[in-house]
Design a protein around this motif. Structure first.
Motif, PDB file in Angstrom:
ATOM      1  N   ARG A 133      32.449  45.805  34.438  1.00 14.79           N
ATOM      2  CA  ARG A 133      31.490  45.366  35.594  1.00 14.79           C
ATOM      3  C   ARG A 133      30.559  46.511  36.263  1.00 14.79           C
ATOM      4  O   ARG A 133      29.501  46.390  36.484  1.00 14.79           O
ATOM      5  N   PRO A 171      29.237  35.016  42.838  1.00 16.03           N
ATOM      6  CA  PRO A 171      29.035  36.133  44.037  1.00 16.03           C
ATOM      7  C   PRO A 171      30.083  37.153  43.505  1.00 16.03           C
ATOM      8  O   PRO A 171      31.358  36.628  43.401  1.00 16.03           O
ATOM      9  N   ASP A 172      29.959  38.468  44.071  1.00 13.82           N
ATOM     10  CA  ASP A 172      31.145  39.246  43.738  1.00 13.82           C
ATOM     11  C   ASP A 172      32.255  39.141  44.501  1.00 13.82           C
ATOM     12  O   ASP A 172      33.462  39.131  43.951  1.00 13.82           O
ATOM     13  N   ALA A 173      32.354  38.670  45.606  1.00 11.64           N
ATOM     14  CA  ALA A 173      33.510  38.241  46.300  1.00 11.64           C
ATOM     15  C   ALA A 173      34.377  37.251  45.444  1.00 11.64           C
ATOM     16  O   ALA A 173      35.697  36.998  45.735  1.00 11.64           O
ATOM     17  N   GLN A 174      33.793  36.083  45.124  1.00 16.38           N
ATOM     18  CA  GLN A 174      34.352  35.269  44.226  1.00 16.38           C
ATOM     19  C   GLN A 174      35.106  35.683  42.875  1.00 16.38           C
ATOM     20  O   GLN A 174      36.282  35.368  42.713  1.00 16.38           O
ATOM     21  N   ASP A 211      35.896  38.854  42.771  1.00 15.28           N
ATOM     22  CA  ASP A 211      37.096  39.645  43.121  1.00 15.28           C
ATOM     23  C   ASP A 211      38.288  38.976  43.267  1.00 15.28           C
ATOM     24  O   ASP A 211      39.578  39.324  42.896  1.00 15.28           O
ATOM     25  N   ALA A 212      38.060  37.688  43.831  1.00 12.96           N
ATOM     26  CA  ALA A 212      39.078  36.982  44.222  1.00 12.96           C
ATOM     27  C   ALA A 212      39.805  36.328  43.062  1.00 12.96           C
ATOM     28  O   ALA A 212      41.124  36.369  42.954  1.00 12.96           O
TER      29      ALA A 212
END
Length: 236
Positions: A99, A142-145, A147-148
């Protein structure tokens, strides 16, 4: 995958990880003998005996499911467990590195491979978590998803690796194994490359024959990575 196969005009689909009994049931629905006497039913396989070194339980792993995927061969299953521990211990670091380098395809492939090999050894919760991560990567979430989803994978992977770390090491190579001369090794590696490029499963047996001769020619971690990928048919 099944919906895509049927939409493309196929009659049926056999998914991974391979369930041997279900595979034969599916094949029997579509492949009909041309004639001759009916074949007797295959006798049930004898109950596999526990292999030395295989514990009664492992965190996050359905051992019975994993053994069924190896057609009840405990020694093969033990080898796959050790290969998994060696090959996926650094999953989080490899995924993060891909990434950081903007290599979206490699990050997705890491998640896909983890999904497949986890299912093969019976680590079904981990496989499901890796599948969710793979899907998030494929749709460029999205990066947040991502990451989760990655966090869920790491949580599921940790107890699996911890349990496998407590298993005895694989049996050492046979002392009778003899190295082949450099010319034969080069020829064997060229053949191995050709088999891998064409997706030929003969590559698995050829690598086993070449493995001892590779010791000293390649770093041990690279040999382990080759062994892990080839054993799980990750020929790409």
């Amino acid at each position: 995958d099944r919906e895509k196969a049927l939409a493309a005009g196929l009659d049926d689909q056999i998914g991974k990880p391979i369930d041997v009994a279900r595979m034969f049931q599916t094949l029997a629905q579509w492949i009909k003998p041309r004639g001759g006497a009916p074949q007797p039913d295959r006798p049930p396989a004898p109950q596999a005996q526990p292999a030395p070194g295989l514990p009664a339980t492992l965190p996050g792993i359905d051992l019975q499911r994993g053994l069924e995927g190896c057609d009840g061969e405990p020694q093969i299953y033990l080898k796959l467990l050790h290969l998994f521990a060696q090959g996926e211990a650094d999953f989080a670091a490899r995924f993060a590195r891909a990434r950081q380098e903007g290599d979206h395809d490699t990050a997705t492939r890491h998640a896909h491979t983890l999904k497949s090999v986890a299912a093969t050894i019976g680590a079904l919760p981990l496989s499901a978590a890796a599948k969710a991560l793979e899907q998030a990567c494929r749709r460029s979430a999205p990066d947040a998803q991502i990451d989760a989803a990655l966090g869920t994978v790491i949580e599921a992977l940790a107890p699996v690796l911890e349990g496998l770390a407590g298993m005895p090491a694989s049996a050492p190579a046979s002392p009778s194994a003899t190295a082949i001369d450099p010319g034969a090794l080069a020829e064997g590696l060229a053949r191995l490359r050709t088999l891998l490029k064409s997706g030929d499963t003969e590559a698995v047996e050829l690598f086993e024959a070449l493995r001892e001769s590779l010791c000293g020619q390649l770093p041990a971690d690279k040999i382990r990575r080759l062994e892990h990928s080839i054993a799980h048919y990750d020929f790409d």
